[in-house]
Design an enzyme around this catalytic site. Sequence first.
Site, mmCIF file in Angstrom:
data_model
loop_
_atom_site.group_PDB
_atom_site.id
_atom_site.type_symbol
_atom_site.label_atom_id
_atom_site.label_comp_id
_atom_site.label_asym_id
_atom_site.label_seq_id
_atom_site.Cartn_x
_atom_site.Cartn_y
_atom_site.Cartn_z
ATOM 1 N N TRP A 20 0.924 -1.052 0.057
ATOM 2 C CA TRP A 20 0.052 0.063 -0.016
ATOM 3 C C TRP A 20 0.927 1.101 0.072
ATOM 4 C CZ3 TRP A 20 -0.579 -3.905 3.606
ATOM 5 C CH2 TRP A 20 0.234 -3.978 4.638
ATOM 6 N N GLU A 33 -5.735 1.094 5.505
ATOM 7 C CA GLU A 33 -5.677 1.671 6.833
ATOM 8 C C GLU A 33 -6.621 1.134 7.878
ATOM 9 O OE1 GLU A 33 -3.683 3.701 8.058
ATOM 10 O OE2 GLU A 33 -2.644 3.700 6.247
ATOM 11 N N LEU A 76 -9.881 -11.546 11.534
ATOM 12 C CA LEU A 76 -9.387 -10.027 11.885
ATOM 13 C C LEU A 76 -9.960 -9.417 13.154
ATOM 14 C CD1 LEU A 76 -8.896 -7.870 8.543
ATOM 15 C CD2 LEU A 76 -7.031 -8.732 10.456
ATOM 16 N N GLY A 77 -11.367 -9.881 13.552
ATOM 17 C CA GLY A 77 -11.842 -9.138 14.614
ATOM 18 C C GLY A 77 -12.457 -7.823 14.154
ATOM 19 N N TYR A 115 -8.158 9.725 12.082
ATOM 20 C CA TYR A 115 -7.164 9.159 11.797
ATOM 21 C C TYR A 115 -6.985 8.599 10.308
ATOM 22 C CZ TYR A 115 -3.551 5.341 10.723
ATOM 23 O OH TYR A 115 -2.706 4.676 9.961
ATOM 24 N N ASP A 133 -1.921 8.097 15.558
ATOM 25 C CA ASP A 133 -2.501 6.935 15.713
ATOM 26 C C ASP A 133 -1.480 6.431 17.115
ATOM 27 O OD1 ASP A 133 0.227 6.188 14.784
ATOM 28 O OD2 ASP A 133 -0.435 4.491 13.785
ATOM 29 N N CYS A 187 10.638 2.938 17.916
ATOM 30 C CA CYS A 187 10.086 3.471 19.438
ATOM 31 C C CYS A 187 8.893 2.582 19.669
ATOM 32 C CB CYS A 187 9.827 5.097 19.256
ATOM 33 S SG CYS A 187 9.790 5.323 20.808
ATOM 34 N N CYS A 194 16.704 2.515 21.694
ATOM 35 C CA CYS A 194 17.216 3.822 21.989
ATOM 36 C C CYS A 194 18.696 3.990 21.272
ATOM 37 C CB CYS A 194 17.211 4.154 23.355
ATOM 38 S SG CYS A 194 15.314 4.015 24.037
HETATM 39 S S1 SF4 Z 1 15.455 7.382 22.575
HETATM 40 FE FE1 SF4 Z 1 14.347 5.696 22.814
HETATM 41 S S2 SF4 Z 1 12.360 6.413 23.533
HETATM 42 FE FE2 SF4 Z 1 13.269 8.104 22.848
HETATM 43 S S3 SF4 Z 1 12.236 8.277 20.706
HETATM 44 FE FE3 SF4 Z 1 14.071 6.965 20.579
HETATM 45 S S4 SF4 Z 1 13.570 5.095 20.743
HETATM 46 FE FE4 SF4 Z 1 12.083 6.249 21.350
#
Ligand code: SF4
Length: 347
Positions: A20, A33, A76-77, A115, A133, A187, A194
Amino acid sequence: MDFSRQLIEWYMVNKRTLPWRDTDNPYFIWLSEVILQQTRVKQGLPYYQSFVKTFPTVQKLAAASQDSVLKLWQGLGYYSRARNLQAAAKQIVDDGLKFPDNYKDLLTLKGVGDYTAAAIASFAFKEAVPVVDGNVYRVLSRIYGIATPINVPAGVKEFKVLATKLLNNKDPATHNQAIMEFGALQCTPKNPDCCTCPFQMDCVAFQEERIPQLPVKIKKTKVKSLFHHYLVIQTPSGRTILNQRDTSSIWAGLFEFPYIESNGALLSNEVTEHEVFKEVTSGSRFRESGYNQQPIIHKLSHRKIHAYFWIVKVEEELIDAILVDDAFKKPVHVLMDRFMKEFWHRN
Ligand code: SF4
């Protein structure tokens, strides 16, 4: 920090190839979506492919029977998504096949909320509206250290204002894809990466060691237990009975065995003396041949369903009974699907 530039640079290196993303067809984007709401990409991908193949145009989706749409959706619910999808396809066809081409008009389609409208408007029509989202809430709450709950009006507003401010107005489509992909891959809810994150130095949650606390969500749903006693009718010729749910329930339009609702477990005679049982068996002599003592438990957002399956062999044919093969062609919810496959040994 140049948020959008850093984000898009990250995206160009890390993005996944997904069907998509190679299209600006608003219908395909809309399908993807809706399918991906509450669903992971891996699980949603085969459904997207089936829908595109079976209903390649809005007209085809609008003209299909509801049963065939729900059958394709099975597993899929959140079936209201499928029902709304088809209702909106009909709206578009009724409107002379004019697919809404902006955020405001997209919101008039059934089931299309903030959204989805923002996603279609920005991906297909390059309109500068931000998507917000679950991924976006998480990313923004962590990077900017925002502890306002994401599921209260003040939080919804605050995050929308920030997302609008950060949006890359020259390329909103890539920016929006990038922030969602960043939330999905880097994230993540648990164990965000991180160490390799381009925002590490600016990320408030990282710097203040608040990652597990963000985003904040207020728990407000009380889960209610329901007890369903499904009557698995078997006639002498091997037929069974399925009823279709009415339009007022979460499983509207789906088929299931007739069932008795109670406040807990029931004894055998409490089932066979129940008016639902009498109505379904139509006075035929029967043999109740046991049931699954351990209920199948199914959890929904507000409900916990304890499903008992009673096997009832009747001695006469029943007028509403259908062949088991035909029962397998009907759209059914996940509880039914699980039981039917196990009981009749089908895959
Ligand atoms: S440092 Fe960690 S918590 Fe902060 S945006 Fe990056 S991945 Fe996310």
